[in-house]
Design a protein around this motif. Structure first.
Motif, PDB file in Angstrom:
ATOM      1  N   PHE A 188       0.883  -1.168   0.000  1.00 26.14           N
ATOM      2  CA  PHE A 188       0.000   0.000   0.000  1.00 26.14           C
ATOM      3  C   PHE A 188       0.918   1.214   0.000  1.00 26.14           C
ATOM      4  CE2 PHE A 188      -2.612   3.225   2.134  1.00 26.14           C
ATOM      5  CZ  PHE A 188      -3.748   3.169   1.339  1.00 26.14           C
ATOM      6  N   GLY A 189       1.178   1.731  -1.199  1.00 27.46           N
ATOM      7  CA  GLY A 189       2.237   2.724  -1.338  1.00 27.46           C
ATOM      8  C   GLY A 189       3.568   2.030  -1.094  1.00 27.46           C
ATOM      9  N   ASP A 190       4.351   2.516  -0.131  1.00 29.55           N
ATOM     10  CA  ASP A 190       5.604   1.852   0.219  1.00 29.55           C
ATOM     11  C   ASP A 190       5.498   1.138   1.575  1.00 29.55           C
ATOM     12  OD1 ASP A 190       5.402   4.121   1.707  1.00 29.55           O
ATOM     13  OD2 ASP A 190       7.419   4.871   1.293  1.00 29.55           O
ATOM     14  N   THR A 191       4.275   0.809   1.969  1.00 23.42           N
ATOM     15  CA  THR A 191       4.030   0.071   3.213  1.00 23.42           C
ATOM     16  C   THR A 191       3.599  -1.354   2.886  1.00 23.42           C
ATOM     17  OG1 THR A 191       3.370   2.061   4.406  1.00 23.42           O
ATOM     18  CG2 THR A 191       2.643  -0.038   5.316  1.00 23.42           C
ATOM     19  N   LEU A 192       4.245  -2.339   3.497  1.00 19.44           N
ATOM     20  CA  LEU A 192       3.893  -3.738   3.303  1.00 19.44           C
ATOM     21  C   LEU A 192       2.808  -4.119   4.302  1.00 19.44           C
ATOM     22  CD1 LEU A 192       4.347  -6.493   1.961  1.00 19.44           C
ATOM     23  CD2 LEU A 192       6.127  -6.927   3.689  1.00 19.44           C
ATOM     24  N   VAL A 193       1.661  -4.542   3.801  1.00 18.13           N
ATOM     25  CA  VAL A 193       0.526  -4.939   4.633  1.00 18.13           C
ATOM     26  C   VAL A 193       0.365  -6.458   4.567  1.00 18.13           C
ATOM     27  CG1 VAL A 193      -1.954  -4.688   5.041  1.00 18.13           C
ATOM     28  CG2 VAL A 193      -0.607  -2.732   4.225  1.00 18.13           C
ATOM     29  N   LYS A 194       0.197  -7.073   5.730  1.00 17.94           N
ATOM     30  CA  LYS A 194      -0.034  -8.516   5.815  1.00 17.94           C
ATOM     31  C   LYS A 194      -1.315  -8.766   6.599  1.00 17.94           C
ATOM     32  CE  LYS A 194       4.919  -9.657   5.867  1.00 17.94           C
ATOM     33  NZ  LYS A 194       6.019 -10.298   6.641  1.00 17.94           N
ATOM     34  N   ALA A 195      -2.222  -9.543   6.015  1.00 16.35           N
ATOM     35  CA  ALA A 195      -3.489  -9.875   6.675  1.00 16.35           C
ATOM     36  C   ALA A 195      -3.630 -11.399   6.737  1.00 16.35           C
ATOM     37  CB  ALA A 195      -4.665  -9.255   5.934  1.00 16.35           C
ATOM     38  N   ARG A 196      -4.216 -11.854   7.825  1.00 10.67           N
ATOM     39  CA  ARG A 196      -4.347 -13.294   8.016  1.00 10.67           C
ATOM     40  C   ARG A 196      -5.627 -13.577   8.808  1.00 10.67           C
ATOM     41  NH1 ARG A 196       0.650 -15.884  11.011  1.00 10.67           N
ATOM     42  NH2 ARG A 196       0.249 -14.006  12.235  1.00 10.67           N
ATOM     43  N   ALA A 197      -6.303 -14.677   8.464  1.00  7.72           N
ATOM     44  CA  ALA A 197      -7.499 -15.099   9.186  1.00  7.72           C
ATOM     45  C   ALA A 197      -7.519 -16.623   9.225  1.00  7.72           C
ATOM     46  CB  ALA A 197      -8.762 -14.567   8.517  1.00  7.72           C
ATOM     47  N   GLY A 198      -8.079 -17.178  10.298  1.00 13.08           N
ATOM     48  CA  GLY A 198      -8.133 -18.621  10.407  1.00 13.08           C
ATOM     49  C   GLY A 198      -9.052 -19.066  11.524  1.00 13.08           C
ATOM     50  N   PHE A 199      -9.255 -20.365  11.586  1.00 13.23           N
ATOM     51  CA  PHE A 199     -10.051 -20.946  12.660  1.00 13.23           C
ATOM     52  C   PHE A 199      -9.481 -22.323  12.991  1.00 13.23           C
ATOM     53  CE2 PHE A 199     -12.007 -22.255   8.693  1.00 13.23           C
ATOM     54  CZ  PHE A 199     -12.275 -23.609   8.880  1.00 13.23           C
ATOM     55  N   GLY A 200      -9.748 -22.771  14.215  1.00 14.66           N
ATOM     56  CA  GLY A 200      -9.239 -24.072  14.631  1.00 14.66           C
ATOM     57  C   GLY A 200      -9.646 -24.368  16.051  1.00 14.66           C
ATOM     58  N   ASN A 201      -9.035 -25.404  16.608  1.00 14.83           N
ATOM     59  CA  ASN A 201      -9.349 -25.801  17.975  1.00 14.83           C
ATOM     60  C   ASN A 201      -8.104 -26.317  18.668  1.00 14.83           C
ATOM     61  OD1 ASN A 201      -9.198 -28.873  17.578  1.00 14.83           O
ATOM     62  ND2 ASN A 201     -10.679 -28.281  16.027  1.00 14.83           N
ATOM     63  N   LEU A 202      -8.204 -26.433  19.976  1.00 13.96           N
ATOM     64  CA  LEU A 202      -7.101 -26.938  20.792  1.00 13.96           C
ATOM     65  C   LEU A 202      -7.676 -27.563  22.055  1.00 13.96           C
ATOM     66  CD1 LEU A 202      -4.073 -27.174  21.585  1.00 13.96           C
ATOM     67  CD2 LEU A 202      -4.285 -24.892  22.612  1.00 13.96           C
ATOM     68  N   ASN A 203      -7.269 -28.803  22.332  1.00 12.39           N
ATOM     69  CA  ASN A 203      -7.565 -29.464  23.596  1.00 12.39           C
ATOM     70  C   ASN A 203      -6.286 -29.470  24.419  1.00 12.39           C
ATOM     71  OD1 ASN A 203     -10.109 -29.967  22.562  1.00 12.39           O
ATOM     72  ND2 ASN A 203      -9.664 -32.071  22.001  1.00 12.39           N
ATOM     73  N   GLN A 204      -6.360 -28.967  25.634  1.00 15.60           N
ATOM     74  CA  GLN A 204      -5.153 -28.773  26.422  1.00 15.60           C
ATOM     75  C   GLN A 204      -5.415 -29.035  27.898  1.00 15.60           C
ATOM     76  OE1 GLN A 204      -3.637 -24.707  26.458  1.00 15.60           O
ATOM     77  NE2 GLN A 204      -1.591 -25.473  26.111  1.00 15.60           N
ATOM     78  N   SER A 205      -4.478 -29.720  28.543  1.00 14.12           N
ATOM     79  CA  SER A 205      -4.547 -29.960  29.983  1.00 14.12           C
ATOM     80  C   SER A 205      -3.432 -29.179  30.669  1.00 14.12           C
ATOM     81  CB  SER A 205      -4.398 -31.452  30.297  1.00 14.12           C
ATOM     82  OG  SER A 205      -5.492 -32.186  29.780  1.00 14.12           O
ATOM     83  N   ILE A 206      -3.794 -28.449  31.713  1.00 15.40           N
ATOM     84  CA  ILE A 206      -2.822 -27.671  32.480  1.00 15.40           C
ATOM     85  C   ILE A 206      -2.880 -28.135  33.924  1.00 15.40           C
ATOM     86  CG2 ILE A 206      -2.158 -25.379  33.282  1.00 15.40           C
ATOM     87  CD1 ILE A 206      -3.222 -24.224  30.724  1.00 15.40           C
ATOM     88  N   THR A 207      -1.762 -28.650  34.424  1.00 15.52           N
ATOM     89  CA  THR A 207      -1.691 -29.195  35.771  1.00 15.52           C
ATOM     90  C   THR A 207      -1.144 -28.153  36.730  1.00 15.52           C
ATOM     91  OG1 THR A 207      -1.349 -31.430  34.922  1.00 15.52           O
ATOM     92  CG2 THR A 207      -0.722 -31.018  37.214  1.00 15.52           C
ATOM     93  N   GLN A 208      -1.861 -27.943  37.825  1.00  8.40           N
ATOM     94  CA  GLN A 208      -1.423 -27.053  38.884  1.00  8.40           C
ATOM     95  C   GLN A 208      -1.411 -27.830  40.193  1.00  8.40           C
ATOM     96  OE1 GLN A 208      -0.184 -24.366  38.017  1.00  8.40           O
ATOM     97  NE2 GLN A 208      -1.158 -23.712  36.119  1.00  8.40           N
TER      98      GLN A 208
END
Length: 419
Positions: free
Chosen positions: A175-195
């Motif tokens: 965009f002129g002399d500016t580099l523009v980066k766009a990103r979109a996504g979707f997903g999932n994550l199953n995670q266990s956190i032990t305390q």
């Protein structure tokens, strides 16, 4: 003595890994590229009442469990990039680092995806990839790419999501002399956190969008994630059982409290705004992140930091100031849980925990010395100040630590490398 022996063995192993990787790359040909990175770190705390941790996944850290700790920041990773066919590539990255199961460092896959380049500006990708939560996301574990020993904890403790399984796509353009980066996504994550009080099992459904603009050494970035969270544990199951009993018994305010303390498919809004400048001798970074929960079960928090450094030959001294801020306004109505019998204490404890304040601030001083293009040595001092009546994202803390104001000093050294 044991730590010196461990470091020596690690360095020898890394040398062998590097030689093996080079040999394997020649053997596999031009279609497969092997690389890797790592950090050998050691930290020491002046406070032995609680553990300071580098990320929210860790169950232990430096302080109470380990007065001197070589596992807080240490990481090792290997990566294979594969040219499957024109425009189609695959990436697999295996990482070993301290995770949530105390001393466990079992390797896991941080990346495992295929990417198709539609053209030079556009791509689509499917599989496992790094979640673009923060300004430093894709290079979050590559210590060599960062000025500090670790990403600033007062911001990067806000989310346990480092990767997601799903689909994303991105496009870059001028965009002129500016580099523009766009990103979109979707997903999932199953995670266990032990305390110390048990293991929490999380399920995240994630929709993500971010855009950045690069111009003459400056990078501006805005990111947003819409997340649905489900969390379970044996303790939460007991809490739900007790609350169902209270609601069925028409106990005053029970239904209202149960609604406010939802933990199933909870909406989360995660906002990030960042800026970085890296040109000539100056390095500047600033970032603000805000996680907003639509429940009182988990606290809404915000974090911010400002970091500045100045290169003098191979040396780069730096200073940073950061803050973790409590954003929840929890006002649960009074609830008499006595009719839940032996589970009344569980109800009272969980409800009281939701109202705890989580805030602290820190100042950091450090220096980086670039030994080679692919090796850097860092030394960093952090002074963390927490108020009374707050865990302040420390873990395994004593009652005195929680109830009192504390000033904690953390001294860290790290050797970062790529191969």
């Amino acid at each position: 003595m044991k730590q010196r022996l461990l470091v020596s063995l690690l360095l020898l192993s890394l040398a062998e890994i590097g030689q093996s990787a080079q040999a394997a790359e020649k053997e596999l040909g031009d279609n497969v590229r092997l690389s890797g990175f790592g950090t050998l770190g050691v930290s020491q705390s002046n406070n032995h009442e609680a553990d300071y941790r580098a990320n929210i996944e860790q169950s232990i850290g430096v302080g109470r469990t380990h007065p001197r700790d070589s596992g807080l920041d240490s990481v090792l990773a290997v990566q294979a990039d594969i040219d499957i066919m024109p425009k189609l590539t695959g990436t697999v990255q295996a990482v070993t680092r301290r995770m949530s199961r105390y001393e466990a460092t079992r390797p896991y896959l941080e990346w495992a995806n295929v990417k198709y380049d539609v053209d030079e500006q556009t791509y689509v990708r499917a599989g496992r990839f790094v979640s673009p939560t923060f300004m430093i996301s894709e290079s979050r574990m590559i210590g060599l790419s960062q000025l500090t020993v670790r990403p600033v904890a007062e911001v990067y403790l806000l989310s346990p999501i480092t990767y997601m399984n799903g689909i994303d796509g991105g496009r870059k353009f001028l965009f002129g002399d500016t580099l523009v980066k766009a990103r979109a996504g979707f997903g999932n994550l199953n995670q266990s956190i032990t305390q110390i009080n048990g293991t929490l099992n999380f399920k995240f459904s994630i929709k993500s969008f971010d855009v950045s603009a690069e111009h003459e050494g400056s990078t501006f970035r805005v990111g947003y994630q819409k997340i649905k969270m489900n969390v379970t544990s044996p303790g939460i199951e007991l809490y739900d059982q007790a609350m169902n009993t209270l609601v069925a018994g028409n106990v005053t305010n029970a239904a209202r409290v149960q609604d406010l303390m939802q933990h199933d498919n909870v909406p989360i809004d995660f906002y990030v705004l960042g800026y970085a400048y890296d040109k000539g001798p100056w390095v500047v970074q600033a970032e603000y992140a805000y996680r907003k929960f639509s429940t009182d079960f988990v606290q809404s928090l915000a974090g911010a930091y400002v970091l500045g450094g100045y290169r003098i030959g191979k040396w780069t001294p730096y200073v940073a100031a950061s803050r973790l801020m409590h954003k929840s306004e929890v006002n649960l109505p009074s609830l008499d849980a006595s009719s839940a019998g032996g589970l009344s204490a569980v109800v009272d404890a969980v409800n009281a925990g939701s109202a705890l304040k989580i805030h602290r601030h820190a100042t950091s001083l450090g220096v980086r010395y670039d030994l080679k293009d692919n090796v850097a040595l860092k030394l960093q001092y952090d002074r963390v100040v927490k108020p009374a009546d707050s865990h302040a994202e420390f873990v395994n803390d004593t009652t005195d630590f929680f109830s009192s104001k504390r000033k904690i000093n953390i001294l860290s050294a790290a050797l970062d490398f790529t191969f």
